[in-house]
Design a protein around this motif. Structure first.
Motif, PDB file in Angstrom:
ATOM      1  N   GLY A 251       0.810  -1.205   0.000  1.00 49.77           N
ATOM      2  CA  GLY A 251       0.000   0.000   0.000  1.00 49.77           C
ATOM      3  C   GLY A 251       0.846   1.259   0.000  1.00 49.77           C
ATOM      4  O   GLY A 251       0.547   2.225  -0.716  1.00 49.77           O
ATOM      5  N   ALA A 252       1.915   1.263   0.793  1.00 47.09           N
ATOM      6  CA  ALA A 252       2.793   2.431   0.843  1.00 47.09           C
ATOM      7  C   ALA A 252       3.469   2.658  -0.505  1.00 47.09           C
ATOM      8  O   ALA A 252       3.587   3.796  -0.970  1.00 47.09           O
ATOM      9  CB  ALA A 252       3.842   2.245   1.931  1.00 47.09           C
ATOM     10  N   ILE A 253       3.898   1.567  -1.157  1.00 45.38           N
ATOM     11  CA  ILE A 253       4.534   1.686  -2.476  1.00 45.38           C
ATOM     12  C   ILE A 253       3.529   2.197  -3.503  1.00 45.38           C
ATOM     13  O   ILE A 253       3.849   3.059  -4.338  1.00 45.38           O
ATOM     14  CB  ILE A 253       5.122   0.337  -2.907  1.00 45.38           C
ATOM     15  N   ALA A 254       2.295   1.671  -3.443  1.00 43.16           N
ATOM     16  CA  ALA A 254       1.259   2.104  -4.387  1.00 43.16           C
ATOM     17  C   ALA A 254       0.961   3.590  -4.227  1.00 43.16           C
ATOM     18  O   ALA A 254       0.835   4.322  -5.220  1.00 43.16           O
ATOM     19  CB  ALA A 254      -0.007   1.277  -4.184  1.00 43.16           C
ATOM     20  N   VAL A 255       0.863   4.051  -2.987  1.00 44.34           N
ATOM     21  CA  VAL A 255       0.602   5.466  -2.738  1.00 44.34           C
ATOM     22  C   VAL A 255       1.756   6.319  -3.252  1.00 44.34           C
ATOM     23  O   VAL A 255       1.554   7.383  -3.859  1.00 44.34           O
ATOM     24  CB  VAL A 255       0.360   5.721  -1.238  1.00 44.34           C
ATOM     25  N   CYS A 256       2.980   5.859  -3.029  1.00 43.57           N
ATOM     26  CA  CYS A 256       4.160   6.591  -3.502  1.00 43.57           C
ATOM     27  C   CYS A 256       4.155   6.697  -5.023  1.00 43.57           C
ATOM     28  O   CYS A 256       4.408   7.767  -5.587  1.00 43.57           O
ATOM     29  CB  CYS A 256       5.430   5.904  -3.012  1.00 43.57           C
ATOM     30  N   LEU A 257       3.856   5.585  -5.706  1.00 46.87           N
ATOM     31  CA  LEU A 257       3.814   5.591  -7.173  1.00 46.87           C
ATOM     32  C   LEU A 257       2.717   6.520  -7.684  1.00 46.87           C
ATOM     33  O   LEU A 257       2.910   7.251  -8.666  1.00 46.87           O
ATOM     34  CB  LEU A 257       3.599   4.172  -7.704  1.00 46.87           C
TER      35      LEU A 257
END
Length: 267
Positions: A251-257
């Motif tokens: 989720g954190a990676i998706a938000v960052c992307l």
């Protein structure tokens, strides 16, 4: 994971932001904006140094705050952004004098057309009123869900649509202001260029009003469409943050992307 439930009641954690708090944050942004403008007028080069370093410090403070509320991965990513900001500062600081020269021209044009600054600040009351109404709307939805006036599914749908509308309207307001200001600088550029070539064209009267008129007529469709694309991306990010576990790496990676895509689309 979704929205948390307790004893059959729906609680929208962290989304019922009181209008007075949002108004206070908006007023603080006004004060900081005036401070930034004053610094840019006084010493453009120092303003750029302060801006770069201030952004890095803000990332550090935000990262520590995220760790303090047990959002470890978000905090880690924020600290990485802080490190990258400082690296970019030291790599690009030799180019700051050129940027300062450009900033000097920018503030000089503001002096010629002070309505540019007025346009930006006049948009703030509109944004504050809209933010207050949006906060009242969210509180009403949450109250209706807790009183079981509407179902959990309807509450989630209303919440997502409300977030989407807030993102879209805020983008439209900001882009109208940006297009208006860009039009003023374009007017200044071409009028100055013609004056330098000896064509003798007189300087336009009320360029800010004319630029605002163009933004609200000829350019308004493009403004709304571009704002819609950005709002859709922000809504997807909002849904991920809403339904995802706060400690989820994916989720954190998706938000960052999505943040990166959002920045690229806005650019």
């Amino acid at each position: 994971h979704g929205l948390p439930e307790t004893d059959g009641e729906l609680k929208v954690e962290g989304l019922q932001v009181p209008a007075i708090v949002m108004g206070g944050v908006s007023l603080l942004s006004v004060v900081l904006s005036f401070g930034a403008l004053a610094l840019a007028y006084a010493t453009p080069e120092k303003a750029l140094h302060v801006g770069f370093i201030g952004a890095g410090v803000a990332y550090v403070v935000l990262g520590i705050a995220l760790f303090a509320v047990t959002r470890a991965w978000q905090g880690l990513l924020t600290l990485v952004l802080a490190i990258l900001t400082f690296i970019l500062y030291f790599a690009w600081r030799k180019h700051i004098p050129l940027s300062a020269a450009v900033l000097t021209v920018v503030v000089d044009v503001m002096g010629q057309y002070p309505a540019v600054v007025g346009t930006a600040f006049l948009s703030l009351p509109v944004s504050i009123v809209f933010a207050g109404l949006w906060g009242v709307e969210l509180t009403g939805f949450a109250k209706m869900a807790q009183d079981e006036v509407i179902s959990r599914g309807a509450m989630i749908a209303a919440l997502i649509f409300s977030a989407f509308s807030a993102f879209w309207v805020s983008q439209v307001i900001g882009n109208v202001v940006m297009t208006t200001i860009a039009g003023v600088y374009a007017t200044w550029y071409f009028v100055s260029a013609e004056a330098n070539t000896g064509n003798g064209r007189p300087e336009l009267q009320s360029p800010t009003a004319q630029s605002f008129s163009r933004a609200m007529t000829w350019s308004f469709g493009s403004i709304c469409f571009g704002s819609l694309i950005v709002a859709l991306i922000q809504t997807v990010r909002f849904c991920i943050q809403l339904f995802n576990d706060r400690d989820s790496i994916a989720g954190a990676i998706a938000v960052c992307l999505l943040d990166i895509i959002d920045s690229l689309v806005q650019y």
